[in-house]
Design a protein around this motif. Structure first.
Motif, PDB file in Angstrom:
ATOM      1  N   LEU A   1      -1.603  80.439   4.737  1.00 27.20           N
ATOM      2  CA  LEU A   1      -1.873  81.122   5.763  1.00 27.20           C
ATOM      3  C   LEU A   1      -1.679  80.428   7.197  1.00 27.20           C
ATOM      4  CD1 LEU A   1      -5.452  82.467   4.562  1.00 27.20           C
ATOM      5  CD2 LEU A   1      -3.202  83.920   5.121  1.00 27.20           C
TER       6      LEU A   1
ATOM      7  N   ARG B   1       1.883  81.221   8.039  1.00 33.76           N
ATOM      8  CA  ARG B   1       2.182  82.409   8.738  1.00 33.76           C
ATOM      9  C   ARG B   1       1.529  82.546  10.108  1.00 33.76           C
ATOM     10  NH1 ARG B   1       4.136  81.317   4.883  1.00 33.76           N
ATOM     11  NH2 ARG B   1       4.908  82.455   3.212  1.00 33.76           N
ATOM     12  N   ILE B   2       0.503  81.826  10.329  1.00 31.85           N
ATOM     13  CA  ILE B   2      -0.490  81.882  11.562  1.00 31.85           C
ATOM     14  C   ILE B   2       0.523  80.923  12.823  1.00 31.85           C
ATOM     15  CG2 ILE B   2      -1.969  80.839  13.096  1.00 31.85           C
ATOM     16  CD1 ILE B   2      -3.722  81.616  10.657  1.00 31.85           C
TER      17      ILE B   2
ATOM     18  N   TYR C   1       4.354  91.695  11.463  1.00 34.20           N
ATOM     19  CA  TYR C   1       3.338  92.340  10.501  1.00 34.20           C
ATOM     20  C   TYR C   1       4.292  93.108   9.450  1.00 34.20           C
ATOM     21  CZ  TYR C   1      -0.176  91.169  13.718  1.00 34.20           C
ATOM     22  OH  TYR C   1      -1.382  90.626  14.436  1.00 34.20           O
TER      23      TYR C   1
ATOM     24  N   ALA D   1      -4.046  86.881   0.168  1.00 33.28           N
ATOM     25  CA  ALA D   1      -4.351  86.343   1.398  1.00 33.28           C
ATOM     26  C   ALA D   1      -3.793  86.995   2.388  1.00 33.28           C
ATOM     27  CB  ALA D   1      -4.083  84.511   1.123  1.00 33.28           C
ATOM     28  N   ASN D   2      -2.417  87.411   2.161  1.00 30.65           N
ATOM     29  CA  ASN D   2      -1.486  87.926   3.167  1.00 30.65           C
ATOM     30  C   ASN D   2      -2.284  89.100   3.561  1.00 30.65           C
ATOM     31  OD1 ASN D   2       0.460  86.001   3.329  1.00 30.65           O
ATOM     32  ND2 ASN D   2       1.899  87.498   2.574  1.00 30.65           N
TER      33      ASN D   2
ATOM     34  N   PHE E   1      -5.211  88.291   5.808  1.00 24.32           N
ATOM     35  CA  PHE E   1      -4.818  88.223   7.250  1.00 24.32           C
ATOM     36  C   PHE E   1      -4.133  89.143   8.104  1.00 24.32           C
ATOM     37  CE2 PHE E   1      -0.960  86.435   9.765  1.00 24.32           C
ATOM     38  CZ  PHE E   1      -1.810  85.714  10.719  1.00 24.32           C
TER      39      PHE E   1
ATOM     40  N   ILE F   1      -7.141  91.279   9.270  1.00 22.89           N
ATOM     41  CA  ILE F   1      -7.861  90.536  10.384  1.00 22.89           C
ATOM     42  C   ILE F   1      -7.103  90.545  11.586  1.00 22.89           C
ATOM     43  CG2 ILE F   1      -8.959  88.663  11.091  1.00 22.89           C
ATOM     44  CD1 ILE F   1      -9.844  88.173   8.232  1.00 22.89           C
ATOM     45  N   SER F   2      -5.908  90.286  11.563  1.00 21.69           N
ATOM     46  CA  SER F   2      -4.837  89.833  12.853  1.00 21.69           C
ATOM     47  C   SER F   2      -4.685  91.322  13.517  1.00 21.69           C
ATOM     48  CB  SER F   2      -3.817  89.122  12.376  1.00 21.69           C
ATOM     49  OG  SER F   2      -2.951  89.815  11.430  1.00 21.69           O
TER      50      SER F   2
END
Length: 102
Positions: free
Chosen positions: A10, A13-14, A64, A85-86, A89, A92-93
């Motif tokens: 994560l 990716r962030i 995305y 997890a992706n 994320f 939420i994002s």
């Protein structure tokens, strides 16, 4: 699967998302001149903020889409924890992005 691997996944990716939006902002900040079309008699501004918004919007949508493709790939590859997890994320994002865009 360890939580350390998920957190690292994560964070990468962030970091990619921050790097993409930061590079667009820095490019806009150092190259944009609102007085480019001003002459001695007139004061004409161009709307550079709109262009930056459109660029960041398009880059985030491509990010995305890539995250969605990676999530499908991870589900096929049987790495459910990373795929979920992706997904978390992504949800939420996208909620944060929708709050910022609209």
């Amino acid at each position: 699967m360890s939580s350390k691997k998920i957190i690292l996944h994560l964070l990468i990716r962030i970091g990619i998302l921050i790097l993409l939006t930061g590079s667009v902002f820095l490019f806009w900040y150092f190259t944009f001149d609102p007085h480019k079309f001003c002459d001695e008699n007139g004061h004409k501004h161009v709307d550079g903020g709109l262009g930056m918004f459109i660029m960041i919007f398009l880059i985030s949508q491509m990010f995305y889409l890539g995250l969605l493709v990676e999530m499908i790939y991870l589900f096929v590859k049987k790495e459910r924890n990373l795929a979920l997890a992706n997904l978390g994320f992504l949800i939420i994002s996208l909620c944060i992005a929708l709050a910022l865009y609209f």
